[in-house]
Design an enzyme around this catalytic site. Structure first.
Site, PDB file in Angstrom:
ATOM      1  N   ALA A   1      -0.580 -35.845  39.154  1.00 11.16           N
ATOM      2  CA  ALA A   1      -1.535 -36.710  38.449  1.00 11.16           C
ATOM      3  C   ALA A   1      -1.309 -36.593  36.951  1.00 11.16           C
ATOM      4  CB  ALA A   1      -2.963 -36.287  38.775  1.00 11.16           C
ATOM      5  N   LYS A   2      -1.916 -37.458  36.215  1.00 13.19           N
ATOM      6  CA  LYS A   2      -1.922 -37.345  34.752  1.00 13.19           C
ATOM      7  C   LYS A   2      -3.078 -38.169  34.234  1.00 13.19           C
ATOM      8  CE  LYS A   2       0.733 -35.294  31.651  1.00 13.19           C
ATOM      9  NZ  LYS A   2       1.523 -34.058  31.838  1.00 13.19           N
ATOM     10  N   GLY A   3      -3.530 -37.806  33.034  1.00 15.87           N
ATOM     11  CA  GLY A   3      -4.602 -38.587  32.424  1.00 15.87           C
ATOM     12  C   GLY A   3      -4.403 -38.661  30.935  1.00 15.87           C
TER      13      GLY A   3
END
Ligand code: NAD
Length: 433
Positions: A122-124
């Protein structure tokens, strides 16, 4: 299971890539496609892994110190959660957009699989310039963004961590905000926290330490003596500063480092504590006493033995790859090298330790932190570093063996291992319903 798949329905990836604003995503997809071709993946699983599973875009107001209100945009992308909860950093940067976060999320999936950590990718990020925000504005932005992510994050579902322009304090605000909504403390919702609230010893410098563990293995493989080796580091932040410090401890000479404003050079080896102090006092490495200024473009082409890109993606391309003079490139940053540059480095005999292997020390100690939070039992720094070294060295050996077996470079080998592990998990679980 039918291998017939309808392409394009779920896919705005190509649209984002063709918008031109998405070189990181183009690179991520091409790297994936190269591995998928080599592995002869089935069409269905290949298509599934090419897409992010879930993406959230949020627009939210933040009250500024002068009483005005600004609206910010943030993202959280889960690329794949087949092997475990979503895991990946949060980036605050003016140029962050959905395409970049998609690419970074995909790289996290492969990274966790490459070092066999049981997480998905994931990444944000939030599109903002943190240098223009006061500490209170940054706190309000972080807390509101955390709230906007709502049910998406949690210790069993999605565990953020620091990335560019975020740090242990930002993680503390995220943990506190999440905990306030639950009504009790949930330390395992983020990693990279301060030790005082359930962070792990060694997390702050884990990325740099992991870079050095893989670098030592790669140097042995190409017969490069690190004692006295000349090293250049682009990006003197969390990952770059610790990588520089650890390689200097091994007797290498760090001759140049940089930040977003430019770099400093000393052919005899920089006085790193002085550079660090200068950056703390002035906000930049630029102007450190007894150094010569270099631009970031010049820095990448300096005569050296080891180059460590530790800033942003897309810095090594077909334009400068022919002029890079390092023998070994250790990717502390995510996505610094384009596939075209990879081909040039391979032809020129330059070894690249790929990001999904090289900088996996960060997520590895994040995993240790999460395990410690869940057990409510904390390990010593020696235990953490010993476990980290074992995982990084074993992963390097797996990748190196695969590279030799298939006569491919380390990137393709790392991808072949990682993608095949995620593919196997995907096929084993099957496609619900
Ligand atoms: P950071 O914000 O601590 O440091 C980034 C550094 O890069 C800063 O010194 C900044 O000035 C510099 N920089 C920014 N733009 C630049 C440019 N155009 N040219 C040269 N320097 C520039 O961030 P970080 O956490 O160290 O992350 C750096 C890279 O490492 C990113 O690619 C990140 O995804 C990757 N990474 C970080 C971690 C981690 O644990 N922090 C783990 C794995 C990978």
């Amino acid at each position: 299971m039918s291998q017939d798949v309808t392409r394009g329905q779920a896919d705005s990836a190509e649209a984002l890539v063709s918008s031109g604003a998405a070189s990181a995503l183009r690179v991520a997809l091409e790297q994936y496609d190269r591995a998928a071709d080599k592995l002869n993946l089935g069409a269905a699983v290949r298509e599934v892994m090419r897409h992010p599973k879930r993406e959230v875009t949020v627009h939210f107001p933040v009250q500024m110190d002068d009483g005005s209100t600004s609206v910010f945009t943030g993202y959280r992308v889960w690329h794949n959660v087949t092997r475990g909860p979503a895991k990946g950093g949060i980036r605050f940067h003016p140029l962050t957009d959905l395409a970049e976060i998609r690419a970074l999320a995909m790289w996290m999936t492969w990274k966790c699989a490459c070092v066999k950590i049981p997480y998905g990718g994931a990444k944000g990020g939030v599109t903002c310039d943190p240098k223009q925000l006061s500490i209170r504005e940054l706190e309000r932005l972080t807390r509101r963004f955390t709230t906007e992510l709502g049910e998406m994050i949690g210790p069993d579902s999605d565990i953020p961590a620091p990335d560019v322009n975020t740090n242990a304090q930002v993680m503390a605000w995220m943990m506190d905000t999440y905990s306030m909504h639950r009504g009790y403390s949930v330390p395992g919702v983020v990693t990279g926290k301060p030790v005082s609230i359930g962070g792990s010893e060694g997390r702050q410098e884990a990325t740099g330490r992991g870079v050095i563990y893989t670098l030592q293995e790669a140097a042995k493989a190409i017969d490069l003596e690190l004692q006295g080796a000349r090293v250049v580091v682009q990006g003197y932040g969390s990952a770059g500063e610790s990588a520089a410090r650890f390689i200097a401890e091994l007797g290498a000479r760090v001759i140049a480092v940089s930040d977003s404003r430019g770099g400093v050079f000393d052919g005899d080896g920089l006085d790193l504590p002085l550079v660090t102090r200068h950056k703390q006092e002035t906000g930049s490495v630029i102007g450190t006493p007894r150094t010569r200024a270099v631009t970031n473009a010049e820095l990448l082409e300096l005569d050296c033995d080891v180059l460590i890109p530790a800033a942003l993606e897309g810095v090594l391309t077909e334009r400068n790859a022919p002029r890079v003079r390092a023998r070994l490139i250790a990717e502390a940053a995510n996505g610094p090298t384009s596939p075209e540059a990879d081909d040039i480095f391979r032809e020129r005999g330059i070894t690249v330790i790929p990001d999904i292997l090289c900088n996996a020390g960060g997520v590895t100690v994040s995993y240790f932190e999460w395990v410690q939070d869940r057990e409510e039992f904390f390990w010593s720094i020696d235990e953490i570093n010993a476990r980290l070294r074992r995982i990084m060295v074993r992963a390097f050996e797996d990748v190196q063996r695969t590279a030799v077996e298939h006569d491919v470079d380390l990137r393709l080998a790392a991808y072949m291992l990682a993608v095949s592990r995620v593919a196997e998990a995907t096929v084993t679980r099957g496609f619900y319903p």
